[in-house]
Scaffold this motif. Structure first.
Motif, mmCIF file in Angstrom:
data_model
loop_
_atom_site.group_PDB
_atom_site.id
_atom_site.type_symbol
_atom_site.label_atom_id
_atom_site.label_comp_id
_atom_site.label_asym_id
_atom_site.label_seq_id
_atom_site.Cartn_x
_atom_site.Cartn_y
_atom_site.Cartn_z
ATOM 1 N N ALA A 1 72.452 -85.077 57.311
ATOM 2 C CA ALA A 1 71.570 -86.242 57.399
ATOM 3 C C ALA A 1 72.055 -87.212 58.462
ATOM 4 O O ALA A 1 71.253 -87.791 59.203
ATOM 5 C CB ALA A 1 71.487 -86.935 56.040
ATOM 6 N N PHE A 2 73.379 -87.394 58.570
ATOM 7 C CA PHE A 2 73.914 -88.288 59.591
ATOM 8 C C PHE A 2 73.719 -87.730 61.002
ATOM 9 O O PHE A 2 73.678 -88.487 61.965
ATOM 10 C CB PHE A 2 75.399 -88.570 59.354
ATOM 11 C CG PHE A 2 75.643 -89.670 58.367
ATOM 12 C CD1 PHE A 2 75.163 -90.947 58.587
ATOM 13 C CD2 PHE A 2 76.361 -89.420 57.217
ATOM 14 C CE1 PHE A 2 75.389 -91.968 57.678
ATOM 15 C CE2 PHE A 2 76.605 -90.427 56.301
ATOM 16 C CZ PHE A 2 76.110 -91.708 56.531
ATOM 17 N N VAL B 1 74.991 -84.785 53.318
ATOM 18 C CA VAL B 1 75.184 -86.100 53.937
ATOM 19 C C VAL B 1 75.539 -85.938 55.410
ATOM 20 O O VAL B 1 75.021 -86.664 56.265
ATOM 21 C CB VAL B 1 76.273 -86.891 53.175
ATOM 22 C CG1 VAL B 1 76.673 -88.140 53.931
ATOM 23 C CG2 VAL B 1 75.791 -87.244 51.785
ATOM 24 N N LEU C 1 76.969 -81.576 48.492
ATOM 25 C CA LEU C 1 76.559 -82.961 48.715
ATOM 26 C C LEU C 1 77.132 -83.483 50.028
ATOM 27 O O LEU C 1 76.435 -84.132 50.805
ATOM 28 C CB LEU C 1 77.006 -83.840 47.545
ATOM 29 C CG LEU C 1 76.610 -85.302 47.617
ATOM 30 C CD1 LEU C 1 75.102 -85.442 47.647
ATOM 31 C CD2 LEU C 1 77.179 -86.048 46.432
ATOM 32 N N GLY C 2 78.383 -83.180 50.298
ATOM 33 C CA GLY C 2 78.997 -83.600 51.554
ATOM 34 C C GLY C 2 78.313 -82.971 52.759
ATOM 35 O O GLY C 2 78.117 -83.627 53.792
#
Length: 98
Positions: A10-11, A7, A3-4
């Motif tokens: 995505a950033f 993210v 998950l990290g």
């Protein structure tokens, strides 16, 4: 872990794609709004859990058995009590306050 990593990617990738695909801020904002509405629609289509006990059901059962509520339940604010309707109670997640 995963998950990290998602993210983080995505950033990094999101602003890059936004700058390539959209020329104005308004276009990017409209696309973000469309994605948000799409996410809300998809989330609303998810099935509900079959066995869900609401906080009100627990209170009724406790009153029927005449068991005194714990200190944690007595001090629960109205906003937390509202959220408790949507979040299942996980006994292992309860820890004493510091």
């Amino acid at each position: 872990g995963k998950l990290g990593m998602a993210v983080g990617l995505a950033f990094m990738v999101g602003p890059l794609l936004g700058s390539v695909l959209f020329k104005t801020y308004e276009q990017a904002a409209i696309f973000a709004l469309a994605c948000l509405i799409g996410a809300v629609l998809l989330i609303s289509m998810l099935p509900r859990p079959l066995s869900y006990k609401s906080h009100d059901d627990e209170k009724e059962q406790r009153q029927q058995r005449d068991i005194k509520p714990t200190l944690h339940e007595e001090n629960r604010s109205s906003s937390v009590s509202f959220l408790h309707r949507f979040v299942p109670d996980v006994p292992a997640a309860r820890t004493p306050p510091a």
